[in-house]
Design a protein around this motif. Structure first.
Motif, PDB file in Angstrom:
ATOM      1  N   GLU A  29      12.052 -44.302 -16.574  1.00  0.00           N
ATOM      2  CA  GLU A  29      10.930 -43.550 -16.041  1.00  0.00           C
ATOM      3  C   GLU A  29      10.934 -42.134 -16.610  1.00  0.00           C
ATOM      4  O   GLU A  29      11.963 -41.532 -16.842  1.00  0.00           O
ATOM      5  CB  GLU A  29      11.007 -43.488 -14.515  1.00  0.00           C
ATOM      6  CG  GLU A  29      10.927 -44.832 -13.813  1.00  0.00           C
ATOM      7  CD  GLU A  29      12.277 -45.497 -13.670  1.00  0.00           C
ATOM      8  OE1 GLU A  29      13.237 -45.005 -14.274  1.00  0.00           O
ATOM      9  OE2 GLU A  29      12.361 -46.513 -12.978  1.00  0.00           O
ATOM     10  N   GLY A  30       9.739 -41.580 -16.794  1.00  0.00           N
ATOM     11  CA  GLY A  30       9.659 -40.220 -17.301  1.00  0.00           C
ATOM     12  C   GLY A  30       8.306 -39.621 -17.009  1.00  0.00           C
ATOM     13  O   GLY A  30       7.325 -40.328 -16.759  1.00  0.00           O
ATOM     14  N   LEU A  31       8.244 -38.310 -17.033  1.00  0.00           N
ATOM     15  CA  LEU A  31       7.013 -37.582 -16.762  1.00  0.00           C
ATOM     16  C   LEU A  31       6.700 -36.744 -17.995  1.00  0.00           C
ATOM     17  O   LEU A  31       7.474 -35.854 -18.364  1.00  0.00           O
ATOM     18  CB  LEU A  31       7.206 -36.693 -15.535  1.00  0.00           C
ATOM     19  CG  LEU A  31       5.989 -35.962 -14.993  1.00  0.00           C
ATOM     20  CD1 LEU A  31       4.959 -36.956 -14.483  1.00  0.00           C
ATOM     21  CD2 LEU A  31       6.407 -35.029 -13.865  1.00  0.00           C
ATOM     22  N   SER A  32       5.565 -37.026 -18.631  1.00  0.00           N
ATOM     23  CA  SER A  32       5.226 -36.323 -19.872  1.00  0.00           C
ATOM     24  C   SER A  32       4.622 -34.955 -19.579  1.00  0.00           C
ATOM     25  O   SER A  32       4.054 -34.714 -18.508  1.00  0.00           O
ATOM     26  CB  SER A  32       4.243 -37.153 -20.692  1.00  0.00           C
ATOM     27  OG  SER A  32       2.958 -37.141 -20.086  1.00  0.00           O
ATOM     28  N   LYS A  33       4.715 -34.064 -20.563  1.00  0.00           N
ATOM     29  CA  LYS A  33       4.143 -32.721 -20.454  1.00  0.00           C
ATOM     30  C   LYS A  33       2.634 -32.797 -20.244  1.00  0.00           C
ATOM     31  O   LYS A  33       2.065 -32.089 -19.403  1.00  0.00           O
ATOM     32  CB  LYS A  33       4.465 -31.927 -21.718  1.00  0.00           C
ATOM     33  CG  LYS A  33       3.894 -30.508 -21.774  1.00  0.00           C
ATOM     34  CD  LYS A  33       4.333 -29.821 -23.064  1.00  0.00           C
ATOM     35  CE  LYS A  33       3.843 -28.384 -23.132  1.00  0.00           C
ATOM     36  NZ  LYS A  33       2.371 -28.312 -23.275  1.00  0.00           N
ATOM     37  N   LYS A  34       1.976 -33.688 -20.976  1.00  0.00           N
ATOM     38  CA  LYS A  34       0.518 -33.809 -20.893  1.00  0.00           C
ATOM     39  C   LYS A  34       0.081 -34.209 -19.497  1.00  0.00           C
ATOM     40  O   LYS A  34      -0.917 -33.696 -18.959  1.00  0.00           O
ATOM     41  CB  LYS A  34       0.034 -34.838 -21.924  1.00  0.00           C
ATOM     42  CG  LYS A  34      -1.481 -34.973 -21.982  1.00  0.00           C
ATOM     43  CD  LYS A  34      -1.892 -35.948 -23.063  1.00  0.00           C
ATOM     44  CE  LYS A  34      -3.416 -36.091 -23.112  1.00  0.00           C
ATOM     45  NZ  LYS A  34      -3.844 -37.051 -24.159  1.00  0.00           N
ATOM     46  N   VAL A  35       0.821 -35.128 -18.891  1.00  0.00           N
ATOM     47  CA  VAL A  35       0.486 -35.582 -17.537  1.00  0.00           C
ATOM     48  C   VAL A  35       0.758 -34.471 -16.525  1.00  0.00           C
ATOM     49  O   VAL A  35      -0.054 -34.199 -15.639  1.00  0.00           O
ATOM     50  CB  VAL A  35       1.277 -36.853 -17.179  1.00  0.00           C
ATOM     51  CG1 VAL A  35       1.156 -37.186 -15.694  1.00  0.00           C
ATOM     52  CG2 VAL A  35       0.799 -38.027 -18.022  1.00  0.00           C
ATOM     53  N   LEU A  36       1.910 -33.823 -16.662  1.00  0.00           N
ATOM     54  CA  LEU A  36       2.294 -32.764 -15.725  1.00  0.00           C
ATOM     55  C   LEU A  36       1.284 -31.612 -15.744  1.00  0.00           C
ATOM     56  O   LEU A  36       0.935 -31.048 -14.693  1.00  0.00           O
ATOM     57  CB  LEU A  36       3.700 -32.258 -16.069  1.00  0.00           C
ATOM     58  CG  LEU A  36       4.278 -31.143 -15.209  1.00  0.00           C
ATOM     59  CD1 LEU A  36       4.259 -31.505 -13.732  1.00  0.00           C
ATOM     60  CD2 LEU A  36       5.701 -30.819 -15.657  1.00  0.00           C
ATOM     61  N   GLU A  37       0.802 -31.259 -16.924  1.00  0.00           N
ATOM     62  CA  GLU A  37      -0.156 -30.158 -17.050  1.00  0.00           C
ATOM     63  C   GLU A  37      -1.411 -30.372 -16.209  1.00  0.00           C
ATOM     64  O   GLU A  37      -2.043 -29.421 -15.748  1.00  0.00           O
ATOM     65  CB  GLU A  37      -0.570 -29.986 -18.513  1.00  0.00           C
ATOM     66  CG  GLU A  37       0.488 -29.376 -19.396  1.00  0.00           C
ATOM     67  CD  GLU A  37       0.064 -29.368 -20.854  1.00  0.00           C
ATOM     68  OE1 GLU A  37       0.636 -28.563 -21.618  1.00  0.00           O
ATOM     69  OE2 GLU A  37      -0.839 -30.155 -21.231  1.00  0.00           O
ATOM     70  N   GLN A  38      -1.760 -31.639 -15.984  1.00  0.00           N
ATOM     71  CA  GLN A  38      -3.025 -31.944 -15.313  1.00  0.00           C
ATOM     72  C   GLN A  38      -2.872 -32.183 -13.809  1.00  0.00           C
ATOM     73  O   GLN A  38      -3.845 -32.552 -13.143  1.00  0.00           O
ATOM     74  CB  GLN A  38      -3.683 -33.156 -15.978  1.00  0.00           C
ATOM     75  CG  GLN A  38      -4.042 -32.900 -17.428  1.00  0.00           C
ATOM     76  CD  GLN A  38      -4.956 -33.971 -18.000  1.00  0.00           C
ATOM     77  OE1 GLN A  38      -5.860 -34.443 -17.335  1.00  0.00           O
ATOM     78  NE2 GLN A  38      -4.711 -34.339 -19.252  1.00  0.00           N
ATOM     79  N   PHE A  39      -1.679 -31.974 -13.284  1.00  0.00           N
ATOM     80  CA  PHE A  39      -1.503 -32.123 -11.838  1.00  0.00           C
ATOM     81  C   PHE A  39      -2.518 -31.258 -11.096  1.00  0.00           C
ATOM     82  O   PHE A  39      -2.733 -30.093 -11.439  1.00  0.00           O
ATOM     83  CB  PHE A  39      -0.099 -31.696 -11.434  1.00  0.00           C
ATOM     84  CG  PHE A  39       0.944 -32.783 -11.570  1.00  0.00           C
ATOM     85  CD1 PHE A  39       0.665 -33.980 -12.198  1.00  0.00           C
ATOM     86  CD2 PHE A  39       2.214 -32.598 -11.057  1.00  0.00           C
ATOM     87  CE1 PHE A  39       1.636 -34.970 -12.326  1.00  0.00           C
ATOM     88  CE2 PHE A  39       3.182 -33.568 -11.169  1.00  0.00           C
ATOM     89  CZ  PHE A  39       2.897 -34.763 -11.803  1.00  0.00           C
ATOM     90  N   GLN A  40      -3.143 -31.813 -10.052  1.00  0.00           N
ATOM     91  CA  GLN A  40      -4.085 -31.070  -9.229  1.00  0.00           C
ATOM     92  C   GLN A  40      -3.311 -30.309  -8.144  1.00  0.00           C
ATOM     93  O   GLN A  40      -2.593 -30.924  -7.355  1.00  0.00           O
ATOM     94  CB  GLN A  40      -5.091 -32.001  -8.562  1.00  0.00           C
ATOM     95  CG  GLN A  40      -5.826 -32.909  -9.527  1.00  0.00           C
ATOM     96  CD  GLN A  40      -5.214 -34.298  -9.567  1.00  0.00           C
ATOM     97  OE1 GLN A  40      -4.027 -34.460  -9.788  1.00  0.00           O
ATOM     98  NE2 GLN A  40      -6.044 -35.307  -9.349  1.00  0.00           N
ATOM     99  N   ILE A  41      -3.467 -29.013  -8.122  1.00  0.00           N
ATOM    100  CA  ILE A  41      -2.721 -28.151  -7.215  1.00  0.00           C
ATOM    101  C   ILE A  41      -3.664 -27.508  -6.204  1.00  0.00           C
ATOM    102  O   ILE A  41      -4.646 -26.878  -6.597  1.00  0.00           O
ATOM    103  CB  ILE A  41      -1.982 -27.037  -7.997  1.00  0.00           C
ATOM    104  CG1 ILE A  41      -1.036 -27.641  -9.031  1.00  0.00           C
ATOM    105  CG2 ILE A  41      -1.242 -26.102  -7.044  1.00  0.00           C
ATOM    106  CD1 ILE A  41       0.099 -28.435  -8.457  1.00  0.00           C
ATOM    107  N   PRO A  42      -3.379 -27.626  -4.899  1.00  0.00           N
ATOM    108  CA  PRO A  42      -4.150 -26.877  -3.900  1.00  0.00           C
ATOM    109  C   PRO A  42      -3.612 -25.448  -3.828  1.00  0.00           C
ATOM    110  O   PRO A  42      -2.474 -25.220  -3.429  1.00  0.00           O
ATOM    111  CB  PRO A  42      -3.873 -27.650  -2.600  1.00  0.00           C
ATOM    112  CG  PRO A  42      -2.524 -28.256  -2.805  1.00  0.00           C
ATOM    113  CD  PRO A  42      -2.378 -28.514  -4.274  1.00  0.00           C
ATOM    114  N   LEU A  43      -4.411 -24.486  -4.230  1.00  0.00           N
ATOM    115  CA  LEU A  43      -3.944 -23.101  -4.345  1.00  0.00           C
ATOM    116  C   LEU A  43      -4.498 -22.250  -3.195  1.00  0.00           C
ATOM    117  O   LEU A  43      -5.708 -22.070  -3.078  1.00  0.00           O
ATOM    118  CB  LEU A  43      -4.396 -22.510  -5.682  1.00  0.00           C
ATOM    119  CG  LEU A  43      -3.898 -21.094  -5.993  1.00  0.00           C
ATOM    120  CD1 LEU A  43      -2.391 -21.087  -6.222  1.00  0.00           C
ATOM    121  CD2 LEU A  43      -4.632 -20.525  -7.209  1.00  0.00           C
ATOM    122  N   PRO A  44      -3.599 -21.704  -2.344  1.00  0.00           N
ATOM    123  CA  PRO A  44      -4.050 -20.821  -1.271  1.00  0.00           C
ATOM    124  C   PRO A  44      -4.119 -19.367  -1.758  1.00  0.00           C
ATOM    125  O   PRO A  44      -3.562 -19.021  -2.812  1.00  0.00           O
ATOM    126  CB  PRO A  44      -2.947 -20.960  -0.209  1.00  0.00           C
ATOM    127  CG  PRO A  44      -1.887 -21.840  -0.809  1.00  0.00           C
ATOM    128  CD  PRO A  44      -2.163 -21.995  -2.256  1.00  0.00           C
TER     129      PRO A  44
END
Length: 575
Positions: free
Chosen positions: A229-244
């Motif tokens: 298993e692995g998490l690519s840079k391209k995928v990580l960059e697109q994580f949706q973040i709820p920003l307060p």
């Protein structure tokens, strides 16, 4: 956010602490709930005077532009807008959904130094690997080091204070820690990615988000790779973040710290409680085992019965009770003696006669007699009707499986290995097979049959298996065969071989370093406490009765734990 909704959520969260303490994984779930509420804007109230997250985002974008102009970072590729179907839940008005790449100046994993492990030094620059990255901390007890020269060549993998380090491969995928403010230089391996926030003040919130159920679900659901298993840079960059808003982030982190500290205290209290239960219980069992007379035994047992519900609310104590039952059985303390029983010495004479008959029939060879067991060799005193003898004296032969690699066929006679026996029962699934003529060529003593005992002697050693089937099979050499005669006390011996005494003896004679092996010579010499045959029947019946009681206690513990878990889940759904 509506203040009343926030107040209700906080009130229910307060109630969770008592319920979480009682549920088996309650504190873990409580931590997850705290982070979930935080990421949804439900942990602290919103303040309309806060500068909204949209303004914070503009400031971060302006700072990124400045860093690009100064050549400190590269301009990243445009990211797709967050579509409505990508938004998992609604946010307070002052929050924003953003891609994580919008908030960072760097996302990048490390690499392996040229030469791999050969490049490691005794001291130098710390080289952080996945085993060094834990939730909330960086552990340096197993850290590798690289030279200054290697460090300079791997400048792209350099870690600085306030970075977020995230494990992106393997079983530790998703573990996440912040580099302390006072941390010196380090580099990371390819199994760790560096997340560097443009505004370092938001790092605590991003860290909490990645550890939250929402963050972990993104990490585990978007991993790539077939073999690992692995998490690519391209995928990580697109994580949706709820920003307060930044001000609310500060309040959130303060509240999270406060509630997590309470969870820490709950865990400490539970650990202290469980440790005390186990210590008191082990002490009580030890008093049973070392009791000098019936009066001492009754006193120790009375203590256990008086505190039964408290002592047996944890499975660890039930496991210890099982061990104590077997230990008391082999010491002659589990059932009373009957003076009318034929003594064990008569049983040993009968076994010896049956062995002599097998010698005459040519089925076994006459074994060399072992030295009599001396008084200074016995681990404890026995009732007068019992006898100490060697394990070899109770069986026709104590041997093992064939030492040669057997021929294999797709269908034939099962050939069992350690993996078919290490659960304490015979597992026929996925077993190998040997030809019928090969099986017929094996000596009688090496063919296990009904009422014999198998005993693992290599690797997972010390596991006895009573054979209650007429099915034909053979075993590898890592399994001992205790070939019985009609009078062999096989059921009693099976229980004895499961006892702490027998396992400790096996450990004391085992040889080898990487993989321990119990030699047959040592196994044959194992001192065995033999009761009269009638008492053996009573002992076996009592063991079966008490083991069934242990099964019921464990079921009751599971039921109680399940009720507490269901109660916690029901309350959590109301938040």
């Amino acid at each position: 956010m509506d203040l009343n909704k926030h107040t209700n959520a906080t009130t229910l969260l307060e109630k969770h602490f008592d319920i979480a303490f009682a549920a088996p994984d309650g504190i873990k779930k409580l931590r997850e709930l705290i982070l979930s509420l935080a990421m949804q804007g439900k942990l602290v109230p919103q303040d309309p005077s806060d500068q909204p997250a949209s303004e914070l985002l503009k400031e971060i974008e302006a700072e990124k532009e400045r860093l690009i102009k100064e050549g400190k970072i590269k301009k990243s590729q445009p990211l797709p807008e967050i579509k409505p179907d990508e938004i998992p839940y609604d946010l307070p008005n002052s929050w924003e959904w953003v891609r994580i790449e919008q908030l960072v100046s760097k996302i990048g994993s490390g690499s392996t130094p040229r030469g791999g492990k050969d490049a490691y030094e005794i001291e130098g620059i710390p080289f952080l690997r996945s085993q060094n990255i834990w939730n909330n901390e960086i552990r340096l007890d197993d850290v590798a080091f690289i030279s200054e020269e290697t460090h300079r060549k791997m400048i792209a993998t350099k870690v600085i204070s306030m970075d977020i380090l995230l494990n992106i491969t393997g079983a530790s995928l998703g573990r996440c820690a912040i580099v302390p403010d006072d941390f010196a230089e380090a580099n990371v391996s390819q199994h760790v990615t560096i997340i560097r926030c443009v505004n370092p003040e938001i790092r605590r919130f991003i860290h909490c988000l990645l550890l939250s159920p929402y963050g972990q679900s993104m990490i585990w659901s978007r991993q790539v790779g077939m073999s690992r298993e692995g998490l690519s840079k391209k995928v990580l960059e697109q994580f949706q973040i709820p920003l307060p808003p930044l001000a609310e982030q500060r309040r959130l982190i303060a509240k999270i710290d406060e509630l997590m500290a309470r969870c820490d205290e709950l865990e400490r209290l539970r650990s202290d409680r469980d440790r005390k239960q186990i210590t008191v219980h082990n002490s009580a069992l030890n008093r049973l085992i070392i009791a000098k007379d019936q009066s001492d035994f009754n006193t120790a047992w009375q203590f256990i019965t008086q505190h039964f519900s408290e002592l047996y609310s944890v499975k660890e104590n039930v496991t210890e009770l099982r061990k104590a039952i077997l230990q008391l059985a082999v010491m002659g303390k589990l059932v009373p003696q009957d003076p009318n029983d034929q003594p064990a010495s008569e049983l040993l004479k009968e076994i010896e006669k049956e062995k002599e008959r097998l010698v005459k029939e040519g089925k076994i060879k006459k074994s060399q007699p072992l030295p009599k067991i001396k008084l200074d060799e016995v681990p404890y005193n026995l009732p007068t009707s019992w006898e100490w003898t060697n394990l070899q004296d109770l069986f026709a032969v104590v041997t093992d499986g064939d030492h040669q690699a057997p021929p294999k066929v797709d269908d034939g006679i099962p050939f069992l290995v350690i993996g078919n026996l290490n659960t304490g029962k015979v597992t026929w699934e996925n077993c190998r097979f040997v030809p019928h003529d090969y099986y017929e060529s094996i000596d009688w003593g090496r063919k296990p049959s009904k009422n014999d005992i198998l005993y693992t002697v290599t690797g997972s050693y010390g596991i006895p298996i009573f054979i209650d089937s007429n099915r034909k099979f053979c075993v590898q050499r890592h399994v001992a065969i205790l070939k019985s005669v009609e009078s062999s006390p096989t059921e009693y011996i099976t229980h004895l071989l499961k006892s702490k005494y027998a396992f400790n003896y096996a450990t004391s004679v085992a040889t080898g370093i990487a993989q321990k092996t119990v030699p047959l010579s040592g196994l044959r010499r194992m001192p065995i406490a033999v009761p009269p045959m009638n008492e053996q029947h009573r002992i076996v019946a009592k063991i079966d009765q008490l083991m069934a009681l242990c099964d019921n206690i464990e079921k009751q513990i599971d039921t109680a734990n399940s009720k507490q878990t269901n109660l916690l889940n029901a309350v959590m759904t109301k938040v």
